[in-house]
Design a protein around this motif. Structure first.
Motif, PDB file in Angstrom:
ATOM      1  N   PRO A  41       0.838  -1.209   0.000  1.00 35.62           N
ATOM      2  CA  PRO A  41       0.000   0.000   0.000  1.00 35.62           C
ATOM      3  C   PRO A  41       0.876   1.265   0.000  1.00 35.62           C
ATOM      4  N   ASP A  42       0.359   2.353  -0.587  1.00 33.44           N
ATOM      5  CA  ASP A  42       1.142   3.598  -0.675  1.00 33.44           C
ATOM      6  C   ASP A  42       1.582   4.070   0.703  1.00 33.44           C
ATOM      7  N   ILE A  43       0.687   3.993   1.643  1.00 32.35           N
ATOM      8  CA  ILE A  43       1.000   4.403   3.019  1.00 32.35           C
ATOM      9  C   ILE A  43       0.698   3.229   3.948  1.00 32.35           C
ATOM     10  N   ILE A  44       1.652   2.949   4.814  1.00 34.61           N
ATOM     11  CA  ILE A  44       1.426   1.933   5.844  1.00 34.61           C
ATOM     12  C   ILE A  44       1.190   2.659   7.160  1.00 34.61           C
ATOM     13  N   TYR A  45       0.099   2.336   7.824  1.00 34.06           N
ATOM     14  CA  TYR A  45      -0.153   2.874   9.158  1.00 34.06           C
ATOM     15  C   TYR A  45      -0.240   1.661  10.077  1.00 34.06           C
ATOM     16  N   GLY A  46       0.819   1.407  10.793  1.00 30.54           N
ATOM     17  CA  GLY A  46       0.819   0.211  11.631  1.00 30.54           C
ATOM     18  C   GLY A  46       2.216  -0.140  12.115  1.00 30.54           C
ATOM     19  N   ALA A  47       2.398  -1.389  12.455  1.00 29.76           N
ATOM     20  CA  ALA A  47       3.656  -1.839  13.058  1.00 29.76           C
ATOM     21  C   ALA A  47       4.415  -2.746  12.087  1.00 29.76           C
ATOM     22  N   SER A  48       5.720  -2.722  12.240  1.00 32.41           N
ATOM     23  CA  SER A  48       6.559  -3.541  11.372  1.00 32.41           C
ATOM     24  C   SER A  48       7.716  -4.108  12.187  1.00 32.41           C
ATOM     25  N   LEU A  49       8.111  -5.322  11.868  1.00 33.49           N
ATOM     26  CA  LEU A  49       9.317  -5.891  12.480  1.00 33.49           C
ATOM     27  C   LEU A  49       9.946  -6.889  11.525  1.00 33.49           C
ATOM     28  N   THR A  50      11.177  -7.208  11.762  1.00 33.85           N
ATOM     29  CA  THR A  50      11.865  -8.172  10.896  1.00 33.85           C
ATOM     30  C   THR A  50      12.339  -9.366  11.712  1.00 33.85           C
ATOM     31  N   LEU A  51      12.362 -10.495  11.038  1.00 31.91           N
ATOM     32  CA  LEU A  51      12.869 -11.733  11.627  1.00 31.91           C
ATOM     33  C   LEU A  51      13.931 -12.276  10.682  1.00 31.91           C
ATOM     34  N   LYS A  52      15.122 -12.510  11.238  1.00 31.43           N
ATOM     35  CA  LYS A  52      16.203 -13.033  10.407  1.00 31.43           C
ATOM     36  C   LYS A  52      16.778 -14.276  11.049  1.00 31.43           C
ATOM     37  N   GLY A  53      17.187 -15.189  10.202  1.00 30.47           N
ATOM     38  CA  GLY A  53      17.817 -16.407  10.682  1.00 30.47           C
ATOM     39  C   GLY A  53      18.628 -17.025   9.568  1.00 30.47           C
ATOM     40  N   ARG A  54      19.151 -18.213   9.833  1.00 26.00           N
ATOM     41  CA  ARG A  54      19.954 -18.903   8.814  1.00 26.00           C
ATOM     42  C   ARG A  54      19.194 -19.061   7.503  1.00 26.00           C
ATOM     43  N   ASP A  55      17.932 -19.457   7.609  1.00 21.36           N
ATOM     44  CA  ASP A  55      17.171 -19.832   6.423  1.00 21.36           C
ATOM     45  C   ASP A  55      16.065 -18.848   6.057  1.00 21.36           C
ATOM     46  N   LEU A  56      16.009 -17.736   6.721  1.00 23.19           N
ATOM     47  CA  LEU A  56      14.920 -16.820   6.372  1.00 23.19           C
ATOM     48  C   LEU A  56      15.249 -15.375   6.714  1.00 23.19           C
ATOM     49  N   SER A  57      14.590 -14.504   6.007  1.00 23.46           N
ATOM     50  CA  SER A  57      14.641 -13.081   6.292  1.00 23.46           C
ATOM     51  C   SER A  57      13.283 -12.542   5.876  1.00 23.46           C
ATOM     52  N   VAL A  58      12.520 -12.107   6.820  1.00 22.13           N
ATOM     53  CA  VAL A  58      11.158 -11.706   6.514  1.00 22.13           C
ATOM     54  C   VAL A  58      10.793 -10.443   7.303  1.00 22.13           C
ATOM     55  N   CYS A  59      10.091  -9.553   6.615  1.00 18.78           N
ATOM     56  CA  CYS A  59       9.577  -8.350   7.271  1.00 18.78           C
ATOM     57  C   CYS A  59       8.067  -8.522   7.400  1.00 18.78           C
ATOM     58  N   MET A  60       7.566  -8.335   8.593  1.00 16.83           N
ATOM     59  CA  MET A  60       6.126  -8.486   8.836  1.00 16.83           C
ATOM     60  C   MET A  60       5.534  -7.135   9.222  1.00 16.83           C
TER      61      MET A  60
END
Lengths: 159, 121
Positions: A41-60
């Motif tokens: 979406p053009d504008i995000i209004y909310g919370a964000s965090l990232t999870l990183k590990g050996r096999d993954l990198s994801v932003c939620m």
């Protein structure tokens, strides 16, 4: 448990965790899925965090609007003796970030309990557009809780 | 009894404080730290009976705080309250001296149960 999760599996897991909390801590009586999307979406209004590990990198991200953010803040703090006080915006944002933290933690415990490489970031509140690398893969799920719109967005590196 | 609540979230600090006050702990005996570094300073300076420690915090993580307290042989009872309770983190925290690990959301009854188990209540 398999540690490679596809975006839609992430979204389903986040939705399930949201539903569990919605019925207990948040006192939402009805949560329903609205649909999937694959853009940021053009504008995000909310919370964000990232999870990183050996096999993954994801932003939620967990996005909503001002009403949703206030509803979550009020419900999370409803047990407090001073719960009728009007909170400053920063406190609503803090509560909303904590909601995403709790939801993502529940998913991580369920699917990545044995992974010793995971590092979870501190959640941040976003009220802006998110800039992502061009090859990012974006998947989202819209939902409503008592009519209030929320959406989960998963951003993963593309191949 | 003195307690330090270490969590970067004001929401969680407020809820935890409320739970502790409900247990009869005087509000002036409850200290709050919004990051790991401040938590460590408070524990060293105030020598509390209990530290309720989040894992994911700025400045110093909860695990880094635990490592430092372990090195210093601090007697404060430490309970971890975090959403990040993978088996690896729970075991590592316990190996560094944490007496219990509660997954968020923090429920009053669960906190009472754990504090009774470790003899704090």
């Amino acid at each position: 448990m398999e540690t490679v999760m596809q975006a839609n599996e992430w979204l389903d897991a986040l939705y399930d965790s949201f539903c569990e909390l919605a019925g207990h801590q948040l006192s939402f009586s009805r949560v329903n899925k609205e649909g999937h999307f694959d853009y940021l979406p053009d504008i995000i209004y909310g919370a964000s965090l990232t999870l990183k590990g050996r096999d993954l990198s994801v932003c939620m991200c967990l996005a909503t609007n001002v009403e949703g953010c206030h509803a979550v803040g009020e419900r999370m703090l409803s047990a407090l003796s001073k719960s009728d006080a009007i909170l400053p915006d920063i406190d609503y944002a803090d509560a909303f970030c904590e909601l995403l933290n709790i939801i993502s933690g529940s998913v991580i415990r369920k699917y990545f309990a044995e992974d010793d490489s995971l590092v979870l970031s501190v959640p941040v509140f976003v009220n802006d557009n998110l800039q992502m690398p061009k090859n990012s893969v974006i998947n989202g799920l819209s939902l409503k809780a008592d009519g209030i719109p929320f959406s989960f967005i998963i951003i993963m590196a593309g191949t | 009894m003195k307690v330090v609540i270490a969590d970067d979230s004001m929401t969680i600090r407020s809820i935890t404080r409320d739970h502790l006050e409900k247990m009869g702990i005087p509000k002036q005996n409850i200290y709050e730290a919004r990051n790991g570094k401040l938590a460590l300073e408070l524990v060293i300076n105030e020598n509390p009976d209990l530290l309720l420690l989040d894992m994911v915090m700025p400045e110093m993580t909860g695990m880094e705080v635990l490592e430092e307290l372990h090195k210093r042989n601090v007697s404060t009872v430490v309970g971890v309250v975090s959403s990040f309770g993978t088996n690896y983190y729970v075991e590592k925290a316990k190996s560094l001296g944490a007496k219990f690990f509660i997954n968020k959301p923090l429920v009053y009854e669960k906190l009472v149960e754990e504090l009774k188990k470790v003899g704090i209540l």
